[in-house]
Design a protein around this motif. Structure first.
Motif, short mmCIF file in Angstrom:
data_model
loop_
_atom_site.label_atom_id
_atom_site.label_comp_id
_atom_site.label_asym_id
_atom_site.label_seq_id
_atom_site.Cartn_x
_atom_site.Cartn_y
_atom_site.Cartn_z
N HIS A 1 -7.33 3.58 -5.41
CA HIS A 1 -6.84 2.19 -5.43
C HIS A 1 -7.54 1.30 -4.42
CE1 HIS A 1 -3.61 2.61 -8.27
NE2 HIS A 1 -3.16 3.68 -7.65
N LEU A 2 -8.11 1.90 -3.37
CA LEU A 2 -8.73 1.11 -2.31
C LEU A 2 -9.81 1.96 -1.65
CD1 LEU A 2 -8.69 -1.41 -0.44
CD2 LEU A 2 -6.89 -0.28 0.87
N LYS B 1 -4.57 -4.87 -7.18
CA LYS B 1 -4.78 -6.33 -7.23
C LYS B 1 -3.55 -7.02 -7.78
CE LYS B 1 -7.47 -9.77 -9.79
NZ LYS B 1 -6.46 -10.28 -10.70
N VAL C 1 -1.06 4.42 -1.79
CA VAL C 1 -2.49 4.34 -1.48
C VAL C 1 -2.80 5.31 -0.35
CG1 VAL C 1 -4.35 2.86 -0.65
CG2 VAL C 1 -2.68 1.96 -2.29
N VAL D 1 -10.72 -2.79 -4.67
CA VAL D 1 -9.34 -2.45 -5.01
C VAL D 1 -9.24 -2.25 -6.52
CG1 VAL D 1 -8.40 -3.75 -3.08
CG2 VAL D 1 -8.53 -4.83 -5.30
N LEU E 1 0.83 -1.21 0.00
CA LEU E 1 0.00 0.00 0.00
C LEU E 1 0.87 1.25 0.00
CD1 LEU E 1 -2.73 -1.07 2.60
CD2 LEU E 1 -2.90 -1.10 0.10
N VAL F 1 -10.19 1.56 6.13
CA VAL F 1 -10.29 2.24 4.83
C VAL F 1 -11.14 3.49 5.03
CG1 VAL F 1 -11.07 2.00 2.45
CG2 VAL F 1 -10.02 0.05 3.62
#
Length: 177
Positions: A143-144, A161, A73, A156, A68, A95
């Motif tokens: 991205h997440l 991934k 991220v 994701v 990450l 998250v």
């Protein structure tokens, strides 16, 4: 949960053995926790890099945290957690990003909470989402993230991934949405 012989982790407790509110980790907000958190192993088995507790708290090994970080991220909080009997570093992954992106028309089934359902705080949110599909034009370069109204899902990007798969991260299962 479908990986044979995998470990199963309980919800977090503080240094005094008191249970910590498990729902706060999926609310999409930055947490300011004073307590040192621990996770007990409910069912021994193979340690995984990516795990969910029984209540859906995401627990990741430091290898995931490095991926990450390497990918830049944003909008996540990695909360250190000690896992009973493990010397490796683990984190609760909170998250923080929520995106309104579920494409109701393309999902297999969608139901929303209604006033008559008796849960006014959930009215308008998703009650059921089966065969989820998202509108990628609403996602941008995230991205997440979690989709708005359906916090049980974690989405994701294809790039993330591939990075997780390249690292050989265990415990993940990806479904295209």
């Amino acid at each position: 949960m479908r990986i044979p012989d995998r470990w199963v982790l309980n919800s977090p407790i503080d240094e005094h053995g008191r249970e910590v509110d498990p729902w706060q980790f999926n609310e999409g907000r930055r947490l300011d926790l004073d307590a040192r958190l621990r996770l007990r192993v409910a069912l021994p088995g193979r340690e995984l890099d990516f795990s969910l507790t029984g209540l859906g708290i995401v627990v990741v090994h430091e290898r995931v945290a490095r991926v990450l970080e390497r990918m830049g991220v944003r909008d996540v909080q990695l909360i250190p957690v000690e896992v009973e009997g493990c010397s490796s570093a683990y984190f609760i992954l909170s998250v923080l990003s929520t995106i309104r992106c579920i494409d109701d028309a393309r999902c297999e089934e969608v139901q929303h909470w209604k006033p008559e359902d008796g849960q006014p705080e959930k009215v308008g949110e998703y009650r059921v989402v089966a065969g989820m599909r998202i509108d990628p034009t609403r996602v941008g370069d995230a991205h997440l993230f979690r989709p708005w109204g359906w916090s049980v899902a974690l989405i994701v990007s294809d790039e993330l991934k591939r990075a997780l798969e390249h690292e050989g991260i265990t415990g993940t299962r990806f479904i295209e949405v």
